[in-house]
Design a protein around this motif. Structure first.
Motif, PDB file in Angstrom:
ATOM      1  N   TRP A  81      -2.579  -0.536   8.733  1.00 15.18           N
ATOM      2  CA  TRP A  81      -1.795   0.633   8.334  1.00 15.18           C
ATOM      3  C   TRP A  81      -2.000   1.782   9.331  1.00 15.18           C
ATOM      4  CZ3 TRP A  81      -2.115   3.160   2.782  1.00 15.18           C
ATOM      5  CH2 TRP A  81      -0.867   3.693   2.457  1.00 15.18           C
ATOM      6  N   HIS A  82      -3.216   1.899   9.835  1.00 20.91           N
ATOM      7  CA  HIS A  82      -3.501   2.901  10.871  1.00 20.91           C
ATOM      8  C   HIS A  82      -2.660   2.625  12.117  1.00 20.91           C
ATOM      9  CE1 HIS A  82      -5.624   5.346  13.810  1.00 20.91           C
ATOM     10  NE2 HIS A  82      -5.872   4.255  14.506  1.00 20.91           N
TER      11      HIS A  82
ATOM     12  N   LEU B  48       0.825  -1.206   0.000  1.00 16.54           N
ATOM     13  CA  LEU B  48       0.000   0.000   0.000  1.00 16.54           C
ATOM     14  C   LEU B  48       0.863   1.260   0.000  1.00 16.54           C
ATOM     15  CD1 LEU B  48      -2.749  -1.136   2.526  1.00 16.54           C
ATOM     16  CD2 LEU B  48      -3.100  -0.643   0.088  1.00 16.54           C
ATOM     17  N   THR B  49       1.932   1.244   0.782  1.00 16.49           N
ATOM     18  CA  THR B  49       2.823   2.407   0.832  1.00 16.49           C
ATOM     19  C   THR B  49       3.438   2.670  -0.533  1.00 16.49           C
ATOM     20  OG1 THR B  49       3.328   1.972   3.163  1.00 16.49           O
ATOM     21  CG2 THR B  49       4.821   3.423   1.970  1.00 16.49           C
ATOM     22  N   ALA B  50       3.936   1.620  -1.176  1.00 15.50           N
ATOM     23  CA  ALA B  50       4.518   1.769  -2.507  1.00 15.50           C
ATOM     24  C   ALA B  50       3.491   2.294  -3.498  1.00 15.50           C
ATOM     25  CB  ALA B  50       5.089   0.427  -2.979  1.00 15.50           C
ATOM     26  N   ALA B  51       2.263   1.809  -3.385  1.00 16.89           N
ATOM     27  CA  ALA B  51       1.211   2.244  -4.301  1.00 16.89           C
ATOM     28  C   ALA B  51       0.918   3.736  -4.133  1.00 16.89           C
ATOM     29  CB  ALA B  51      -0.057   1.425  -4.060  1.00 16.89           C
TER      30      ALA B  51
ATOM     31  N   LEU C  57       1.129  10.725   4.041  1.00 15.25           N
ATOM     32  CA  LEU C  57       2.513  10.374   3.709  1.00 15.25           C
ATOM     33  C   LEU C  57       3.272  11.680   3.485  1.00 15.25           C
ATOM     34  CD1 LEU C  57       2.143   7.418   1.152  1.00 15.25           C
ATOM     35  CD2 LEU C  57       2.732   7.269   3.577  1.00 15.25           C
ATOM     36  N   GLY C  58       4.231  11.970   4.349  1.00 13.07           N
ATOM     37  CA  GLY C  58       4.958  13.221   4.232  1.00 13.07           C
ATOM     38  C   GLY C  58       4.006  14.398   4.317  1.00 13.07           C
TER      39      GLY C  58
ATOM     40  N   PHE D 287      -3.941   3.387  -6.146  1.00 14.11           N
ATOM     41  CA  PHE D 287      -4.762   2.968  -5.005  1.00 14.11           C
ATOM     42  C   PHE D 287      -5.588   1.739  -5.365  1.00 14.11           C
ATOM     43  CE2 PHE D 287      -7.177   6.122  -7.404  1.00 14.11           C
ATOM     44  CZ  PHE D 287      -8.428   5.522  -7.552  1.00 14.11           C
ATOM     45  N   PRO D 288      -5.954   0.918  -4.366  1.00 11.21           N
ATOM     46  CA  PRO D 288      -6.798  -0.254  -4.614  1.00 11.21           C
ATOM     47  C   PRO D 288      -8.271   0.126  -4.568  1.00 11.21           C
ATOM     48  CG  PRO D 288      -6.095  -0.254  -2.332  1.00 11.21           C
ATOM     49  CD  PRO D 288      -5.471   0.967  -2.973  1.00 11.21           C
ATOM     50  N   TRP D 289      -9.046  -0.524  -5.429  1.00 15.15           N
ATOM     51  CA  TRP D 289     -10.492  -0.264  -5.476  1.00 15.15           C
ATOM     52  C   TRP D 289     -11.138  -1.463  -6.157  1.00 15.15           C
ATOM     53  CZ3 TRP D 289     -13.293   3.230  -9.485  1.00 15.15           C
ATOM     54  CH2 TRP D 289     -14.607   3.447  -9.079  1.00 15.15           C
ATOM     55  N   PHE D 290     -11.889  -2.237  -5.404  1.00 17.67           N
ATOM     56  CA  PHE D 290     -12.499  -3.439  -5.946  1.00 17.67           C
ATOM     57  C   PHE D 290     -13.682  -3.828  -5.064  1.00 17.67           C
ATOM     58  CE2 PHE D 290      -9.276  -4.596  -2.926  1.00 17.67           C
ATOM     59  CZ  PHE D 290      -9.777  -5.672  -2.214  1.00 17.67           C
TER      60      PHE D 290
END
Length: 245
Positions: A131-132, A39-42, A157-158, A48-51
């Protein structure tokens, strides 16, 4: 052809995403996993994921991209009055990360116009909860008399914030949370909130689209900067909105 990811595969170049006028505009890849590392790399690359339930993990990078520049947030007269009343009413407060699980579950269960079911499937909820726990996913929460009445969650992120979803149980409760997020971002030098997909609702609040290349260029300059040291809401942050008009 769509790229299928194995556990160790990197994402393909985002230029390989399906074109805007295809059957699935912005679709980049399928498969892989929902680990924190993946997820971080994405997100660092605007992916982003969406399904939906029963589908494989699908990864997206739309072009153009819907964003909310925090300096362009539109505070209309009605919302200004709502926030003014919220601030002066005892028992009304904004919290960050005090009830993350409730927020993401409420977002998953919130009705969506023209949609059946939710894309925040159990696997997604579990991944973002993990991730939280590592300090990268945050909830902005609207509380009234000890009751969670609205909120949103997203990734920090940053100096970049990626908005994911919001919910409301009272009129304008999610908008109050969004206004608080805007104030927090302004206070910490975060210039852009990612909104992923264009909606009329977001456009009415100041959202607009950016070409993918411009969005990715902003990410390269933002995600490696030092982000907020403390994720907590201070009443002084409201001064970043013109509430006196």
């Amino acid at each position: 052809m769509i790229t299928w990811l194995n556990a160790l595969d990197s994402f393909p170049d985002t230029a390989q995403a399906w074109a805007p006028h295809s059957d699935a505009p912005g679709l980049l890849a399928a498969g892989g996993d929902l680990s924190v590392a993946r997820l971080t790399a994405a997100y660092r690359h605007g992916i982003f994921p969406w399904f939906s339930e029963g589908q494989p993990i699908l990864w997206w990078t739309p072009d153009p991209r819907m964003v909310l520049p925090v300096d362009e947030f539109k505070l209309n007269r009605s919302l200004r009055k709502t926030i003014q009343k919220f601030r002066r009413t005892p028992g009304c407060e904004i919290r960050i990360d005090s009830a993350f699980d409730q927020v993401i579950e409420s977002c998953a269960n919130a009705p969506r116009h023209g949609q059946n079911g939710t894309w925040i499937v159990p696997a997604m909820q579990l991944a973002y909860k993990h991730w939280h726990a590592e300090g990268c996913v945050h909830s902005f929460e609207t509380w009234v008399d000890g009751e969670l009445v609205g909120g949103l969650y997203g990734i920090g992120l940053g100096k970049m914030f990626y908005g994911e979803s919001m919910f409301t149980r009272r009129v304008d409760a999610s908008k109050i949370a969004l206004a608080a997020l805007v104030c927090f971002c302004r206070a910490h030098g975060i210039q852009l909130i990612d909104c992923q997909q264009r909606t009329g609702h977001l456009a009415s609040l100041g959202g607009r689209t950016l070409p993918r290349a411009e969005f990715e260029a902003h990410l390269r300059g933002a995600v490696d900067l030092e982000g907020p040291a403390v994720w907590a809401y201070d009443e002084s942050f409201w001064s970043h909105l013109d509430l006196a008009a």
